[in-house]
Design an enzyme around this catalytic site. Structure first.
Site, PDB file in Angstrom:
ATOM      1  N   HIS A 365       0.820  -1.210   0.000  1.00 20.07           N
ATOM      2  CA  HIS A 365       0.000   0.000   0.000  1.00 20.07           C
ATOM      3  C   HIS A 365       0.855   1.261   0.000  1.00 20.07           C
ATOM      4  CE1 HIS A 365      -2.422  -3.013   2.518  1.00 20.07           C
ATOM      5  NE2 HIS A 365      -2.370  -3.359   1.265  1.00 20.07           N
ATOM      6  N   ARG A 472      -9.580   2.674  -8.578  1.00 19.49           N
ATOM      7  CA  ARG A 472      -9.460   1.357  -7.926  1.00 19.49           C
ATOM      8  C   ARG A 472      -9.990   1.467  -6.499  1.00 19.49           C
ATOM      9  NH1 ARG A 472      -4.041   1.257 -10.925  1.00 19.49           N
ATOM     10  NH2 ARG A 472      -4.040  -0.689 -12.115  1.00 19.49           N
ATOM     11  N   GLU A 607     -10.335  -8.650 -18.772  1.00 21.16           N
ATOM     12  CA  GLU A 607      -9.074  -9.107 -18.191  1.00 21.16           C
ATOM     13  C   GLU A 607      -8.894 -10.612 -18.376  1.00 21.16           C
ATOM     14  OE1 GLU A 607      -8.407  -6.467 -14.303  1.00 21.16           O
ATOM     15  OE2 GLU A 607     -10.433  -7.268 -14.460  1.00 21.16           O
ATOM     16  N   ASP A 631      -3.828  -7.729 -16.392  1.00 17.35           N
ATOM     17  CA  ASP A 631      -4.345  -9.076 -16.162  1.00 17.35           C
ATOM     18  C   ASP A 631      -4.555  -9.818 -17.472  1.00 17.35           C
ATOM     19  OD1 ASP A 631      -4.408  -9.595 -13.392  1.00 17.35           O
ATOM     20  OD2 ASP A 631      -6.030  -8.144 -13.160  1.00 17.35           O
ATOM     21  N   ARG A 641       1.997 -11.805 -13.370  1.00 13.86           N
ATOM     22  CA  ARG A 641       2.419 -10.428 -13.663  1.00 13.86           C
ATOM     23  C   ARG A 641       3.388  -9.888 -12.622  1.00 13.86           C
ATOM     24  NH1 ARG A 641      -3.210  -7.065 -12.585  1.00 13.86           N
ATOM     25  NH2 ARG A 641      -1.987  -5.351 -11.749  1.00 13.86           N
ATOM     26  N   CYS A 678      -6.849   0.479 -19.754  1.00 11.94           N
ATOM     27  CA  CYS A 678      -6.461   1.086 -18.476  1.00 11.94           C
ATOM     28  C   CYS A 678      -5.339   0.331 -17.773  1.00 11.94           C
ATOM     29  CB  CYS A 678      -7.664   1.217 -17.546  1.00 11.94           C
ATOM     30  SG  CYS A 678      -8.311  -0.373 -17.010  1.00 11.94           S
TER      31      CYS A 678
END
Ligand code: PEP
Ligand code: MG
Length: 751
Positions: A365, A472, A607, A631, A641, A678
């Site tokens: 975070h 998000r 995705e 994704d 990823r 995106c």
């Protein structure tokens, strides 16, 4: 140690302290101290070596060796017994020093008379600043208590050496660190460059009082401090605040594990009984831990030692208090083991030039906050805290994942030149900010922002982006310690609308699971979390939770356009079910008299490759599509990823991915439904060029990418790119990337 042993140790420390506090020449005081130690321990020799610049240990005082050896006998770190004690920062006990493989005979000392030897490092802040040694004529062993007792004496002696009266202070605190620049490698969490001054997130604790009068009261202080650290940790974890998210829960567990542990508490208690204050005892244990940490290679052991070191630091702060040495410098490079997002936000952004973490990962975070603040950040910089001190000059090259401590002038010069070039480029982009993003062949491109915090939503104004293409929502959930209720979600989404001042915002419903975990959402561990119970799958299995979020979005969008999209849809039916939940919320809101959104658009993220084979059905159901290329690439190539080993293996411009993108873009265009890309590729110039050539007119990216991509759009003729894409259609992986990169270079694009 026996009671008599402790009493003896305390008496010796007290006498050493008296000698150290006495007036007069520091060298004479050191002579008196070694005499005292020799007499007290009944050793034939007691010698003190001090580390000087250039990694040389110099004999500064001796009782027993020849006086003329003082200041003459010198050995390098790693040379002989003394050199090895310094090199490993660990005591060495030798029954027969002469048979030690690395023994180095110094004839001027007359040491041929002595057989056995014990040496302990003199440590300060975990760094070796000298060596204290005892020698005996006869071959004898030294008990563990004797080693402990000498280490305790060495702690006190460290103060005299570090006082700057024996050698120049810059040398006194030196190990190889002061002399040599050091380079550390890490992992880029946010790219960028910085030249600055090191600031330790937890400043080193300065101990003013080493020797204690009354062990009973020191033991009581230790016990009280341990309780108080525990209470603080408990409170931190219980609090619904941002800080808790960054504070490692393991610290608390470690605490519970070690608080009653003899190895930790017991050693501190023994050091107190030996005559040290509670804080000096904690520091002694910490010194030892740092030495072990330098040697430890086993990852589990290292992890535990780091936790324990963290805990000991908290205890030290509790006992002695930690003062930040002066205000934050205006070029601060922050060093921490780890940081919570709120802890980072506590620092004055204008003074913070970079952050270096010993832990941290790209999905942490705090890394998300660093990107929002555009502070260069490096993670996984192993052992940085063992070597850095407050005030050290530092260069951070986050793009290349390197930190230079006390860098050479050439390194500074190079980075400075790169910073100037970067600043010039930023200015060039800023000058273009007000120009609409229209290609040379007249196509208008919508540039949108990806964000996850209120903080980066503010970048819409700064970058003149056309709105938020991907909000998000999970980020706000991740930095909280408890699930946010509808009211707090509503107020957050309202603020987002307000901050972007009427520009469009696309809210994505909660995309947790996989690598994004919520501390309060308990799910069983999964073998394959990226393919597991995540995103819309959780939402559809826990419809009440998803509906709460949709309710908050509906309320926050009163009188405005509400745009919602669902992540990780794999079947059209999932989209339909999710959309129905939104319809229910809209109906309930209307029934409750809540002002409805002026318009509602519902989109689907692409995705999961399975959607590519359901496009005719899907496109009828959606108002828009948004391609999550991060994704989509990961699932198309079955390549994690987040795994750096696979980072270069699968190209997002390889034929399969380009074909997938072409199909998506053409399907959306034919149905007259907007499509945005995106994922990260939208903000990378070469990929963005390909997307423009494929006919994509909406790109959503991080704030830092808007300037370069706007410049690229203004200079691009998409007909050229379209031609190249057709010409190189189906070319082997990597070829198209090279072709586009050459095209950019030849036309001076992206400079
Ligand atoms: C993506 O997958 O490309 C995407 C934008 O979603 P996230 O990166 O949040 O998974
Ligand atoms: Mg995604």
């Amino acid at each position: 140690m026996t009671e008599a042993g402790w009493t003896g140790s305390r008496r010796l420390l007290r006498r050493i302290r008296e000698v150290m506090a006495a007036a007069g020449d520091a060298a004479a005081r050191l002579d008196a101290v070694v005499r005292l130690i020799a007499a007290d321990t009944m050793a034939d020799v007691c010698s003190c070596y001090v580390l000087r610049a250039g990694e040389v240990l110099e004999l500064f005082a001796t009782e027993g060796l020849r006086a003329e050896a003082v200041h003459r006998t010198r050995m390098r770190v790693g040379e002989g017994v003394i050199g090895d004690v310094a090199a490993y920062a660990r005591p060495l006990v030798l029954e027969d020093a002469w048979s030690y493989p690395n023994f180095s005979y110094k004839p001027e000392t007359g040491e041929e008379l002595y057989r056995s030897m014990m040496g302990v490092p003199i440590l300060r802040n975990g760094k070796v600043i000298g060596v204290l040694a005892l020698q005996h004529r006869d071959s004898r062993t030294y008990a563990e208590e004797e080693v402990e007792a000498l280490e305790t004496v060495a702690m006190v002696l460290a103060e005299l050496i570090a006082s700057g009266q024996l050698v120049d202070p810059s040398e006194a605190t030196s190990t190889e660190d002061v002399v040599k620049p050091r380079r550390f490698d890490g992992v880029t969490l946010n790219a960028g460059l910085a030249i600055g001054t090191a600031v330790l997130h937890r400043p080193r604790v300065v101990i003013h009082q080493m020797v204690a009068e009354d062990p009973t009261s020191e033991l009581a202080r230790l016990a009280a401090a341990v309780t108080s650290v525990q209470e603080r940790l408990d409170k931190l974890l219980a609090a619904d605040d941002l800080k808790a998210a960054g504070e490692a829960r393991e610290v608390l567990e470690t605490f519970r594990l070690f608080a009653g542990d003899r190895g930790w508490m017991g050693r501190m208690r023994e050091a107190i009984l030996g005559g040290l204050t509670a804080e000096a005892a904690a520091q002694k244990v910490q010194n030892d831990m740092r030495a072990r940490l330098r040697e430890a290679t086993d990852p589990y052991l290292r992890e535990r030692l780091i936790d324990l070191e963290d805990l000991t630091t908290r205890l030290l702060v509790e006992l002695a208090g930690a003062e930040r040495p002066g205000p934050l410098p205006d070029d601060a490079v922050l060093f921490a083991r780890n940081l919570g997002p709120a802890e980072l936000l506590d620092y004055d952004r204008t003074r913070l030039k970079a952050v270096v973490l010993e832990e941290g990962s790209a999905t942490a975070h705090v890394a998300i906050v660093a990107r929002a603040l555009d502070v260069p950040m490096l993670g996984k910089v192993r052992d940085a805290l063992l070597h850095v001190d407050d005030g050290d000059p530092v260069v951070v090259d986050a793009a290349n994942a390197q930190v230079f401590l006390r860098p050479a002038d050439e390194v500074r010069a190079q980075v400075r030149a790169a910073m100037v070039a970067r600043a010039e480029q930023t200015q060039r982009y800023a000058a273009l900010a007000d120009r609409p993003a229209i290609t040379r062949d007249g196509r208008a491109i919508t540039l949108l922002l990806n964000c996850g915090l209120l903080l980066d939503a503010a970048n819409v104004a700064a970058t003149r982006a056309d709105g938020i293409g991907l909000y998000r929502t999970e980020i706000a959930f991740m930095v909280r310690a408890a699930y946010p209720d509808v009211a707090s979600q509503t107020s957050l989404y309202t603020r987002i609308h307000e901050v972007v001042g009427g520009k469009p915002v696309v809210f994505r419903t909660l995309d947790v699971g996989g690598d994004k975990t919520l501390p309060y959402l308990h799910a069983d561990p999964e073998e394959n979390p990226a393919l597991g119970w995540r995103a819309i799958r959780i939402g559809l299995d826990r419809p009440a939770m998803l509906r709460q979020q949709l309710r908050a979005m509906v309320r926050a969008s009163a009188g405005r356009t509400l745009q919602v999209m669902f992540p990780m849809i794999a079947e059209v039916r999932e989209f339909e079910r999710a959309r129905r939940l939104l319809d229910l919320e809209l109906r309930d809101a209307a029934a409750a008299g809540v002002t409805p959104p002026s318009d509602v658009k519902v989109g689907c993220m692409v995705e999961v490759p399975a959607l590519l084979f359901q496009l005719p059905a899907l496109i009828r159901q959606v108002d828009f599509l948004s391609v999550g290329s991060n994704d989509l690439t990961q699932f198309l190539y079955a390549a994690d990823r987040g795994n750096p080993m696979l980072g270069d293996r699968y190209d997002s411009l390889a034929a399969a991915m380009v074909a997938a993108l072409r199909t998506l873009i053409e399907t959306a265009a034919a149905a007259n439904k907007p499509l945005t890309v995106c994922g990260e590729m939208a903000g990378r110039p070469i990929e963005a060029l390909a997307l423009l050539g494929l006919g994509c007119a909406r790109l959503s990216m991080s704030a830092a990418a808007i300037g370069p991509i706007r410049a690229l759009v203004l200079d691009t003729d998409t007909r050229d790119i379209d031609r190249l894409l057709h010409q190189w259609d189906g070319a082997p992986a990597g070829r198209l990337r090279r072709v586009l990169s050459d095209y950019m270079r030849d036309r001076g694009l992206g400079r």
